[in-house]
Motif scaffolding. Structure first.
Motif, mmCIF file in Angstrom:
data_model
loop_
_atom_site.group_PDB
_atom_site.id
_atom_site.type_symbol
_atom_site.label_atom_id
_atom_site.label_comp_id
_atom_site.label_asym_id
_atom_site.label_seq_id
_atom_site.Cartn_x
_atom_site.Cartn_y
_atom_site.Cartn_z
ATOM 1 N N UNK A 50 -0.089 7.215 8.937
ATOM 2 C CA UNK A 50 -1.363 6.502 9.055
ATOM 3 C C UNK A 50 -2.012 6.358 7.676
ATOM 4 N N UNK A 51 -1.940 7.410 6.879
ATOM 5 C CA UNK A 51 -2.495 7.359 5.518
ATOM 6 C C UNK A 51 -1.802 6.263 4.693
ATOM 7 N N UNK A 52 -0.471 6.239 4.731
ATOM 8 C CA UNK A 52 0.291 5.244 3.960
ATOM 9 C C UNK A 52 0.020 3.826 4.460
ATOM 10 N N UNK A 53 -0.054 3.660 5.775
ATOM 11 C CA UNK A 53 -0.330 2.352 6.359
ATOM 12 C C UNK A 53 -1.731 1.887 5.963
ATOM 13 N N UNK A 54 -2.686 2.805 6.009
ATOM 14 C CA UNK A 54 -4.065 2.481 5.624
ATOM 15 C C UNK A 54 -4.126 2.030 4.170
ATOM 16 N N UNK A 55 -3.415 2.736 3.304
ATOM 17 C CA UNK A 55 -3.383 2.347 1.889
ATOM 18 C C UNK A 55 -2.769 0.955 1.720
ATOM 19 N N UNK A 56 -1.694 0.688 2.463
ATOM 20 C CA UNK A 56 -1.040 -0.619 2.374
ATOM 21 C C UNK A 56 -1.991 -1.723 2.825
ATOM 22 N N UNK A 57 -2.655 -1.512 3.956
ATOM 23 C CA UNK A 57 -3.596 -2.518 4.455
ATOM 24 C C UNK A 57 -4.760 -2.715 3.490
ATOM 25 N N UNK A 58 -5.258 -1.650 2.895
ATOM 26 C CA UNK A 58 -6.361 -1.758 1.934
ATOM 27 C C UNK A 58 -5.939 -2.574 0.713
ATOM 28 N N UNK A 59 -4.741 -2.291 0.207
ATOM 29 C CA UNK A 59 -4.240 -3.036 -0.944
ATOM 30 C C UNK A 59 -4.095 -4.518 -0.634
ATOM 31 N N UNK A 60 -3.545 -4.814 0.533
ATOM 32 C CA UNK A 60 -3.377 -6.223 0.947
ATOM 33 C C UNK A 60 -4.747 -6.888 1.079
ATOM 34 N N UNK A 61 -5.663 -6.223 1.773
ATOM 35 C CA UNK A 61 -7.001 -6.789 1.982
ATOM 36 C C UNK A 61 -7.728 -7.030 0.673
ATOM 37 N N UNK A 62 -7.641 -6.079 -0.242
ATOM 38 C CA UNK A 62 -8.314 -6.256 -1.535
ATOM 39 C C UNK A 62 -7.776 -7.467 -2.280
ATOM 40 N N UNK A 63 -6.459 -7.629 -2.259
ATOM 41 C CA UNK A 63 -5.893 -8.778 -2.957
ATOM 42 C C UNK A 63 -6.238 -10.092 -2.255
ATOM 43 N N UNK A 64 -6.255 -10.085 -0.926
ATOM 44 C CA UNK A 64 -6.643 -11.281 -0.174
ATOM 45 C C UNK A 64 -8.093 -11.661 -0.503
ATOM 46 N N UNK A 65 -8.948 -10.651 -0.615
ATOM 47 C CA UNK A 65 -10.352 -10.921 -0.959
ATOM 48 C C UNK A 65 -10.483 -11.489 -2.377
ATOM 49 N N UNK A 66 -9.620 -11.040 -3.286
ATOM 50 C CA UNK A 66 -9.623 -11.619 -4.641
ATOM 51 C C UNK A 66 -9.210 -13.088 -4.598
#
Length: 150
Positions: A50-66
């Protein structure tokens, strides 16, 4: 900025969406593996997933927001940035629904006599289907509007 930068940004966005789908697949596989460890459950291993998945989703979301910001600011495309905003909101909802579904599946496994558990699973699956349909519509709108400028 030249048009190829715009196209590269759009391609990167599509790539990130593919990464998101792959992350969901890994999350689902990990949860199925976790359920197989029941009734004792290997929670430590699942928590790490769950921790690794959360980090992956956060990274994707941050880049999408950029990308959303660049489309709005650098390319004057508030229409595309609005699609991404809607998409991000629906992706957040999808992740919440996915977590609810996983909890409901574990509950159903732990309490096979409880018929409400199966009903709850079906409700959540239905909500996920509706969510995916909305995501698909948003992606179609994004695709149409982004290709309009070609």
């Amino acid at each position: 900025m030249v048009p190829t930068d715009f196209k590269a940004l759009i391609q990167r966005f599509y790539h990130l969406q593919s990464e998101r789908l792959e992350t969901y697949r890994l999350f689902e596989e990990g949860h199925e593996a976790y359920l197989r460890t029941g009734p004792q459950y290997d929670f430590d291993h699942y928590r790490q997933l769950v921790h690794e998945i959360t980090q992956a989703f956060c990274g994707i979301s941050n880049e999408v927001l950029q990308i959303k910001e660049k489309l709005h600011r650098d390319f004057d495309r508030p229409d595309l940035s609005e699609h991404i905003e809607k998409l991000q909101s629906k992706e957040k909802e999808k992740l919440e629904l996915t977590a609810k579904l996983q909890l409901a599946r574990q509950r159903a496994q732990d309490h096979p006599e409880d018929e409400d558990c199966q009903e709850k699973i079906q409700e959540i699956k239905h909500d996920i289907i509706k969510n995916k349909e909305t995501l698909s519509e948003i992606m179609q709108d994004f695709k149409y509007d982004s290709e309009e400028s070609d």
